[in-house]
Design a protein around this motif. Structure first.
Motif, PDB file in Angstrom:
ATOM      1  N   MET A 105       0.852  -1.216   0.000  1.00  0.00           N
ATOM      2  CA  MET A 105       0.000   0.000   0.000  1.00  0.00           C
ATOM      3  C   MET A 105       0.878   1.254   0.000  1.00  0.00           C
ATOM      4  O   MET A 105       0.633   2.214  -0.728  1.00  0.00           O
ATOM      5  CB  MET A 105      -0.941  -0.006   1.203  1.00  0.00           C
ATOM      6  N   LEU A 106       1.929   1.229   0.802  1.00  0.00           N
ATOM      7  CA  LEU A 106       2.817   2.398   0.867  1.00  0.00           C
ATOM      8  C   LEU A 106       3.515   2.627  -0.465  1.00  0.00           C
ATOM      9  O   LEU A 106       3.625   3.759  -0.943  1.00  0.00           O
ATOM     10  CB  LEU A 106       3.826   2.235   2.005  1.00  0.00           C
ATOM     11  N   GLN A 107       3.931   1.527  -1.114  1.00  0.00           N
ATOM     12  CA  GLN A 107       4.566   1.677  -2.440  1.00  0.00           C
ATOM     13  C   GLN A 107       3.539   2.253  -3.433  1.00  0.00           C
ATOM     14  O   GLN A 107       3.829   3.173  -4.192  1.00  0.00           O
ATOM     15  CB  GLN A 107       5.015   0.305  -2.974  1.00  0.00           C
ATOM     16  N   ALA A 108       2.332   1.731  -3.377  1.00  0.00           N
ATOM     17  CA  ALA A 108       1.289   2.201  -4.318  1.00  0.00           C
ATOM     18  C   ALA A 108       0.983   3.679  -4.079  1.00  0.00           C
ATOM     19  O   ALA A 108       0.888   4.474  -5.016  1.00  0.00           O
ATOM     20  CB  ALA A 108       0.026   1.361  -4.134  1.00  0.00           C
ATOM     21  N   LEU A 109       0.900   4.081  -2.806  1.00  0.00           N
ATOM     22  CA  LEU A 109       0.620   5.498  -2.513  1.00  0.00           C
ATOM     23  C   LEU A 109       1.755   6.392  -2.981  1.00  0.00           C
ATOM     24  O   LEU A 109       1.551   7.519  -3.432  1.00  0.00           O
ATOM     25  CB  LEU A 109       0.367   5.684  -1.011  1.00  0.00           C
ATOM     26  N   ASP A 110       2.991   5.855  -2.886  1.00  0.00           N
ATOM     27  CA  ASP A 110       4.146   6.651  -3.352  1.00  0.00           C
ATOM     28  C   ASP A 110       4.064   6.921  -4.843  1.00  0.00           C
ATOM     29  O   ASP A 110       4.503   7.949  -5.334  1.00  0.00           O
ATOM     30  CB  ASP A 110       5.460   5.913  -3.043  1.00  0.00           C
TER      31      ASP A 110
END
Ligand code: MV4
Length: 451
Positions: free
Chosen positions: A402-407
């Motif tokens: 999720m954090l990678q996708a939000l980045d």
């Protein structure tokens, strides 16, 4: 199965419902307001009809206009999505009267579950655990005082027609109750046109855990596990996940079976969700029943492999579920974040033209939206413009993904709540699973985030 379905909604949920209809070879009819002409849900539908001006009262809530379009386009069924008319018994009744299948439970069930007092009373009769309290409207502040004295402070004062925390207040003693009663009764009356108030024992530091269920019209019921929805800001869910870290197998099974017991008692059909308050000792209590598909349904789809809109369509068309409880799988961990067009500092809506919009892509990354670059986000509707859902083998993998996708989420021209989402997802308390309902108030820095 239906040949043609009208989707009586807008935005991401309309686009999402249309996507499943297209996959099933069902013709789709979209409705749209003047503000939504460029929306993806209009583009993806086989037919689309301008229904009115941007204000929802002059477009998406126009029951007779929607019925008229369904009849002229010969749509056999209407999918109401969530919000708008999805839990409006009069709309469901008008569909029934016109021989149009309303994709959801029948109007009487919608009406009964729409009243917090009625639904509490019904659940108590069904043997479903409810929060200690009363299930009849309080006549006056004196009755509130005597009732509160028997239950014991602190109590939670609530409006029967309430939602989103409106008309709800924690009360610690008689003095506070006297002021709170009149104030919330007035607020509930002006907000909902119904000032009926009741009260319950206050559950300290609860979690909001809800159970998805599915029932066909042949007496078959299944529960599709739970969703943890405790990360809320001002009673608005921000992050949802499935399954809940907090539940053990025994509690999970008990909550699922309790949800089915409730559904059977009220003769529920189609998809529904029972919301529970869960205390620190894992006691769970009925909070409310949602008689519509919920915003956060994708996390359940990701861990069960089911398409809930397909299941809704099949049930509404009279099909049997075709599987039983032991066939419902639960694999991996899914998280959903809601992307709001909001100023991350003030949390005020941030309408405007989207000048660039690049969605994150990759395995186990799912986007739900109806906006595209060049569209204008208007102040007429809920500021949620998209949902981002990811799945992992376990919660840690899901959080990292999720954090990678939000980045790599690229959206320009408007402000969004993405910075706050990252703050929650990287917070040690969140990563450790301490997701109780006071998380935002207890752990987040930005004071405007708080109540
Ligand atoms: C409660 C509660 C504690 N005790 N009821 C009900 C509506 C929902 N949006 C908030 N509700 C609550 N009802 C009793 N008896 C605490 C809350 C609550 C809450 C519940 C779930 C998720 C977030 C919440 C945030 C504040 C209060």
């Amino acid at each position: 199965m239906f040949k043609k379905v009208l989707v009586a909604n807008r935005g991401e949920i309309a686009a999402r419902v249309i996507r499943t209809c297209r996959r099933l070879g069902i013709q789709t009819v979209a409705i749209y307001s003047e503000a939504d002409a460029a929306s993806l849900h209009v583009k993806w539908a086989d037919e689309a009809y301008l229904i009115g001006k941007p204000r929802v009262s002059e477009s998406y809530l126009n029951i007779e206009k929607i019925i008229e379009i369904a009849k002229t386009t010969k749509a056999e069924a209407i999918h109401p999505g969530y919000g708008l008319l999805s839990e409006n018994p009069a709309f469901a009744r008008r569909c029934e009267e016109e021989g149009i299948v309303f994709i959801g439970p029948n109007a009487d069930v919608i009406a009964k579950m729409g009243s917090k007092i009625e639904s509490r009373k019904t659940m108590a009769e069904a043997g479903v655990p409810i929060v200690p309290g009363i299930s009849f409207p309080l006549q006056n502040v004196e009755e509130a005082m005597s009732t509160a004295a028997t239950i014991g402070y602190p109590i939670m004062l609530k409006a029967s027609a309430g939602g989103g925390g409106i008309g709800m207040q924690i009360v610690h003693n008689e003095e506070e109750l006297r002021k709170a009663f009149e104030g919330n009764q007035k607020r509930a009356t002006s907000f909902f046109g119904d000032g009926a108030m009741y009260l319950e024992k206050y559950i300290q530091n609860p979690r909001h855990i809800e159970v998805q269920l599915l029932a066909d019209r042949h007496g078959n019921y299944v529960y599709l596990w739970e969703r943890e929805c405790s990360i809320q800001r001002r009673h608005q869910k921000v992050i949802e996940e499935a399954p809940s870290l907090f539940l053990d197998e025994q509690t999970r099974k008990k909550m699922g079976e309790t949800a089915i017991q409730a559904a059977k008692y009220i003769g529920y059909t189609n998809a529904g969700t029972i919301e529970f308050l869960v205390d620190e000792q894992k006691n769970f209590y009925f909070l409310e029943m949602n008689t519509r598909l919920q915003v956060e349904h994708p996390v359940t789809e990701e861990i069960t492999g089911l398409d809930l809109v397909e299941e809704q369509l099949r049930v509404a068309a009279g099909e049997k579920l075709g599987y039983s409880q032991e066939h419902i799988q639960r694999r991996g961990h899914a998280i959903e974040v809601r992307i709001y067009a909001e100023d991350p500092k003030t949390f005020f809506p941030s309408p405007g033209a989207i000048t660039a919009f690049q969605l994150p892509e990759g395995e186990h990354i799912r986007n739900e939206t109806a906006v595209q670059s060049g569209m204008v986000v208007t102040p007429f509707y809920d500021p949620m413009i998209a949902k981002l859902i990811v799945k992992g083998e376990n919660r840690k993998e899901a959080i990292d993904r999720m954090l990678q996708a939000l980045d790599s989420y690229q959206i320009e021209g408007i402000k969004t709540n993405i910075p706050m989402l990252k703050e929650v997802l990287t917070h040690p308390a969140f990563q450790a699973g301490h997701t109780t309902t006071d998380f935002v108030n207890r752990h987040l820095s930005n004071i405007s985030i708080k109540k």
